[in-house]
Design an enzyme around this catalytic site. Sequence first.
Site, short mmCIF file in Angstrom:
data_model
loop_
_atom_site.label_atom_id
_atom_site.label_comp_id
_atom_site.label_asym_id
_atom_site.label_seq_id
_atom_site.Cartn_x
_atom_site.Cartn_y
_atom_site.Cartn_z
N SER A 55 -111.53 -26.99 -42.71
CA SER A 55 -110.24 -27.60 -43.00
C SER A 55 -109.36 -26.66 -43.83
O SER A 55 -109.03 -25.56 -43.38
CB SER A 55 -110.45 -28.95 -43.67
OG SER A 55 -109.26 -29.70 -43.72
N ASP A 82 -109.81 -35.24 -34.20
CA ASP A 82 -109.27 -34.67 -35.42
C ASP A 82 -107.78 -34.40 -35.23
O ASP A 82 -107.40 -33.73 -34.26
CB ASP A 82 -110.01 -33.37 -35.74
CG ASP A 82 -109.53 -32.68 -37.01
OD1 ASP A 82 -108.62 -33.21 -37.68
OD2 ASP A 82 -110.06 -31.60 -37.31
N HIS A 90 -112.63 -35.33 -37.98
CA HIS A 90 -112.43 -34.34 -39.04
C HIS A 90 -113.38 -34.64 -40.20
O HIS A 90 -113.34 -35.72 -40.78
CB HIS A 90 -110.98 -34.39 -39.54
CG HIS A 90 -110.64 -33.29 -40.48
ND1 HIS A 90 -110.20 -32.06 -40.06
CD2 HIS A 90 -110.68 -33.21 -41.84
CE1 HIS A 90 -109.97 -31.28 -41.09
NE2 HIS A 90 -110.26 -31.96 -42.19
#
Length: 349
Positions: free
Chosen positions: A198, A291, A321
């Site tokens: 991320s 995601d 995610h």
Amino acid sequence: MGKPLSVSHRFQAFAARLLLSLPDSLQRRLAGGGPVERDGHTLDPQVQHMLAMQRRMRRPHFHELSVARARREMDINTAMLAPLAPTLETVSEDRFQGPGGELAVRIYRPRGLAALAPATVYFHGGGFVVGGLDSHDPVCRILADEARCVVIAVDYRLAPEHRFPAAADDAVAAFRHVVASAGALGIDPKRIAVAGDSAGGNLSAVVGLETRGDAVRPVFQLLIYPAVDLTMSFPSIESLGKGFFLEKETMEWFMGHYLRGAEDGRDPRASPWFADVAGAPPAAVFTAGFDPLRDEGEAFAGKLEAAGVPVAFACHRGMFHGHVSASGGLSNARPALSEIAGALRRALQ
């Protein structure tokens, strides 16, 4: 290694793991519906059930909390379904002088490595606002063990106390510190990768680009559902921005804390998507089918490939995610984490 869960949270974690071990057909029934499909992907039954449980427990989203409470919630979320961490030869703490003061690192060394071992500098996720060494400790242990490398996790400065470009500056400084300290760390300076999930994937990409003129550069970048476009312009931000754990409102909350203004979103050191990526290190990019960052991750892999950078790309189609941090409770997320570790091992060996 972080603060232990409360009795209430430990019970919730036990109950969640127990319920997630039920057969897939029962998982969907308990989730309250049939299969969930988006853009040709079908949501994993365990993930569907997990998301339903979170709604029933009224787990708050980060954007509904104060920064301090969100940071605690991040540690709770990652501990609830964290994967079982292997025992390593050593796990040690260190500090070094970064651009804005001392930065902490945690160094993971698995058993049986050569005297000069390959290494990976790891940057945690959390939208540049939450997360830290403890939230990603199990993932770092597994990467060290399965990729057969030393992992150096970096506790870079967080926003809003430290806005852009603080995290990017710290990430580049951390990589250069590891290179300069290779002998003391027992690692091979010719085999140092960068990795992150991320926001950490963002920082890994930034390091790969910012060190192109260095004598020693990353030999590989492992980008796990990376956030590479902080202007949030890709379609999956809208199509998957509600109901799949990472909410569009949360991403806006992160950006409001991290960026100094909208113009920062197009700065290549904030958004590698806007960079000239020629000469970037070889990469592996992993995305998740549910995601909101899915499209930008895939597009970034394509941009690297178009620039002549060797790239491996995979989408974990039924996942969401953050699935690697929940791979202790999601049976299909654990092989995904091993696949990610395998890509790193092959690149370093």
